[in-house]
Design a protein around this motif. Sequence first.
Motif, mmCIF file in Angstrom:
data_model
loop_
_atom_site.group_PDB
_atom_site.id
_atom_site.type_symbol
_atom_site.label_atom_id
_atom_site.label_comp_id
_atom_site.label_asym_id
_atom_site.label_seq_id
_atom_site.Cartn_x
_atom_site.Cartn_y
_atom_site.Cartn_z
ATOM 1 N N GLY A 265 -3.253 5.755 4.240
ATOM 2 C CA GLY A 265 -2.816 4.442 4.704
ATOM 3 C C GLY A 265 -3.905 3.652 5.403
ATOM 4 N N LYS A 266 -5.110 4.230 5.487
ATOM 5 C CA LYS A 266 -6.187 3.530 6.185
ATOM 6 C C LYS A 266 -7.418 3.376 5.297
ATOM 7 C CE LYS A 266 -4.764 4.246 10.892
ATOM 8 N NZ LYS A 266 -4.782 2.839 11.293
ATOM 9 N N VAL A 267 -7.163 3.244 3.991
ATOM 10 C CA VAL A 267 -8.247 3.119 3.024
ATOM 11 C C VAL A 267 -7.987 1.874 2.171
ATOM 12 C CG1 VAL A 267 -9.455 4.288 1.139
ATOM 13 C CG2 VAL A 267 -8.320 5.638 2.906
ATOM 14 N N GLU B 11 2.691 5.593 15.417
ATOM 15 C CA GLU B 11 1.802 5.605 14.260
ATOM 16 C C GLU B 11 2.045 4.375 13.371
ATOM 17 O OE1 GLU B 11 -0.768 7.802 13.284
ATOM 18 O OE2 GLU B 11 -0.521 8.100 15.441
ATOM 19 N N GLY B 12 2.911 3.495 13.854
ATOM 20 C CA GLY B 12 3.357 2.391 13.012
ATOM 21 C C GLY B 12 2.376 1.236 12.981
ATOM 22 N N ARG B 13 2.738 0.244 12.190
ATOM 23 C CA ARG B 13 1.927 -0.954 12.083
ATOM 24 C C ARG B 13 2.860 -2.083 11.692
ATOM 25 N NH1 ARG B 13 -0.515 1.241 6.411
ATOM 26 N NH2 ARG B 13 1.174 0.477 5.113
ATOM 27 N N VAL B 14 2.369 -3.293 11.827
ATOM 28 C CA VAL B 14 3.187 -4.439 11.439
ATOM 29 C C VAL B 14 2.686 -4.990 10.115
ATOM 30 C CG1 VAL B 14 3.887 -6.768 12.056
ATOM 31 C CG2 VAL B 14 3.828 -4.989 13.801
ATOM 32 N N LEU B 15 1.363 -5.168 10.040
ATOM 33 C CA LEU B 15 0.789 -5.664 8.788
ATOM 34 C C LEU B 15 1.048 -4.673 7.666
ATOM 35 C CD1 LEU B 15 -2.714 -7.103 9.726
ATOM 36 C CD2 LEU B 15 -0.665 -8.344 9.067
ATOM 37 N N ALA B 16 1.018 -5.166 6.442
ATOM 38 C CA ALA B 16 1.222 -4.320 5.278
ATOM 39 C C ALA B 16 2.593 -3.657 5.294
ATOM 40 C CB ALA B 16 0.111 -3.271 5.142
ATOM 41 N N THR B 17 3.600 -4.345 5.855
ATOM 42 C CA THR B 17 4.982 -3.880 5.755
ATOM 43 C C THR B 17 5.820 -5.041 5.224
ATOM 44 O OG1 THR B 17 5.599 -4.675 7.939
ATOM 45 C CG2 THR B 17 4.743 -2.420 7.812
ATOM 46 N N SER B 18 7.033 -4.698 4.765
ATOM 47 C CA SER B 18 7.931 -5.748 4.286
ATOM 48 C C SER B 18 8.252 -6.724 5.408
ATOM 49 C CB SER B 18 9.226 -5.128 3.772
ATOM 50 O OG SER B 18 8.939 -4.248 2.727
ATOM 51 N N TRP B 19 8.365 -6.200 6.636
ATOM 52 C CA TRP B 19 8.718 -7.066 7.763
ATOM 53 C C TRP B 19 7.695 -8.170 7.957
ATOM 54 C CZ3 TRP B 19 13.446 -6.903 8.873
ATOM 55 C CH2 TRP B 19 14.165 -5.699 8.774
ATOM 56 N N GLN C 216 1.572 7.377 -3.164
ATOM 57 C CA GLN C 216 1.788 8.229 -1.989
ATOM 58 C C GLN C 216 1.347 7.546 -0.701
ATOM 59 O OE1 GLN C 216 -0.434 11.567 -3.341
ATOM 60 N NE2 GLN C 216 1.168 12.238 -4.756
ATOM 61 N N GLY C 217 0.964 6.277 -0.807
ATOM 62 C CA GLY C 217 0.633 5.525 0.403
ATOM 63 C C GLY C 217 -0.787 5.727 0.895
ATOM 64 N N GLN C 218 -1.673 6.196 0.014
ATOM 65 C CA GLN C 218 -3.052 6.434 0.441
ATOM 66 C C GLN C 218 -3.772 5.130 0.800
ATOM 67 O OE1 GLN C 218 -4.546 9.130 1.164
ATOM 68 N NE2 GLN C 218 -6.724 8.693 1.125
ATOM 69 N N PHE C 219 -3.486 4.065 0.012
ATOM 70 C CA PHE C 219 -4.262 2.836 0.193
ATOM 71 C C PHE C 219 -3.475 1.790 0.957
ATOM 72 C CE2 PHE C 219 -5.699 4.764 -3.835
ATOM 73 C CZ PHE C 219 -6.951 5.157 -3.388
ATOM 74 N N ARG C 220 -4.113 1.230 1.934
ATOM 75 C CA ARG C 220 -3.485 0.166 2.702
ATOM 76 C C ARG C 220 -3.369 -1.092 1.839
ATOM 77 N NH1 ARG C 220 -2.629 -1.129 8.510
ATOM 78 N NH2 ARG C 220 -2.783 -3.368 8.672
#
Lengths: 286, 412
Positions: free
Chosen positions: B220-222, A144-152, B264-268
Amino acid sequence: MFRDRRKLIPWYFALPGLLWLLVFFLLPLVNQVGVSVMSGDPEAGYDLTWSFSNYSDAIDQYWPQIERSLVYAFAATVIDLAIAFPLAYFIAFKAGRWKGFLLLMVVLPFFMSQVLRTVSWQLILTDNGWVVSQLKGIGIVGDEGRVLATSWAVIGGIAYNYLPFMVLPLYASLDRLDRRLIEAATDLYASRPTAFRKVTIPLATPGIFAGSLLCFIPATGDFVNAALLGSSKQYMIGNVIQTNFLTVLDYPTAAALSFFLIGLILVGISIYSALLGTKNLTEVAG
Amino acid sequence: MSDDPQTPPSRGEIESHLERLLHEQSLMGRRRFLGRSAGAIAMTGGLGAFLAACGIKGTAEQNVAQLSKIAASVNHPKVPIGNWTFSNWPLYIDKSVLKEFDAEYGGHVKYVEEINDNNEFFGKVRPQLTSGKPIGRDIVVLTDPMAARWVRSAFVTPIDKRNVPNGKNLVDSLLHPPYDPERLFTLPWQSGALGLGYDIKATGRELKSIKEFFNPEWKGKVTMFLDAQDSASTVLIGEGKDPAKSSLDDHLAAVEKIGKAAKQGQFRRFTGNDYSTDLTKGNIVLALAYSGDMVQLQSDNPNLRFAYPEEGAILWTDNMMMPAKVQHPYAAETMMNFVYEPEVAAKIAAYVNYIPPVKGVQELLEKSDPELASNPLIFPTPEISKRFFAYAQLSSVQRQDLDRAMAAVTGG
């Protein structure tokens, strides 16, 4: 009298440089110092009121972003050092006639604008893209992970963008290293690793010092990577300053944050140079 | 790398040290401080005077009656058109319209696609405007709240309506905006709505409600807009409120609601126009989006949909304006007149897919491109138009409060 005039000659040579610094560095800086202690609002304008509380207010409010910027910049600098040292070592000692070509490869990304380079990473690292699905395949990124929008992603972007700043000074100090010193060390029964540790690394310290500063300082103020590769949870102090200048029109807060950052970095550098003993360094680098 | 706000021990030390320092400064008191620094000022050749002179000018808000008086006497004589400048948003015109204009009226229009964000553009030209200098652009296109700010602050030049006879083609619904009730300073360029842009393949169903932005299903997908008034107004409509009749506090509460969900992480991400990349690449499934963009993006990803929220939508208008101290008013007015010819407006509408503000465009398109003429994103049906809302009128100071709150929310 005659001697005095001769004493002045070096100053004449320095004059263009000093004027340049005065007009393009000092004046804007002083102007912004003034702005940082102004108060007001966009309707009434901002006046000089010596509101030093701007500093404590801004630092209070934006400490998480300040801290984050320092952590990201530090992490990126360490990554760059880890990548750049072996690379610079290879180019300096083993590359032979490929030296020029390899150095060109290192600087080549600079021929493209930083924003474009970073946007292309945005496209490469999309959630459904090839790279991320491969990373999921080998388990580095969760399903369910992603790379973009992370600190990494942000740290990686910063490390990527500033890598040449680390490679070039390291290369410069390794390349002019007197190899007879290493030979002498091995002649005196030092093993290769010991010679590396006791001779090569100390002699490369000016390069390490210069490279890490050239990476760390601009990285701390960077906002492009956080804006393009991160989410709001990765915003750095550069993003905050930009927003305050252009959107909120809170010039004093933005200026105060800029100066706090300058101060913080200056303090950091003096500690760092004291630790590395720059005085000796510059002598070695001669 | 954790985003844990846990603080290293050094933080307290730095802060207390700094606080002490600042405390000492303020204890010194302003007068004493000034007195002590007087000597220093003399020594450094009026550094303090330099600093004081660097004060940043405000935007004294004028009253509209006073401005209208100026507008009554405006007279921009016909002069040959030379080189002049038109600043607009990216991809917001069929460029052949510019060539036709040059060919018909002479001169050359330098068309600059430099406006990506109302606030950022304003931030860029604000210093010239407040010091009464020309900004080097003859037409700028800005969205309602920003247009209102420019009118209130007298950063605009009145339009000489004798040079814009086609202004009569302006649609009735846009004749009397609250910030420029007689359209003395502004003329609409295009309108559009804020609504749900989504990928129907990823959502598996149609989305209709503003509540979807807060639905944990899309966590997380908005994305939402960085622009405080865009995002806050949409949230207010979702709560059944009319943003134009809502107070600053209502808006601040809406921002707080966005902030809570963001925590809560709703918005990307919070975006400007660039939500389109995230949406077409599948990083997100739902964006607060501009109606016209979605028509253009469908060519990249046919699964993209735009929905007018069932609760209603902000209808925004981008307005052509001449900045104060404009250098080529006649050229600018001639262009305004040109794009209000229905044929030209139809050409622009067919290219940009936004809602044209010019009468007669739909009739023209029915003949040339019936599919476009029946597209509700370009020509909203009366049922949809009934649920359109306008922005609240906020003063610069109120707007700063709102922007500051939004910056705190979006700044992680």
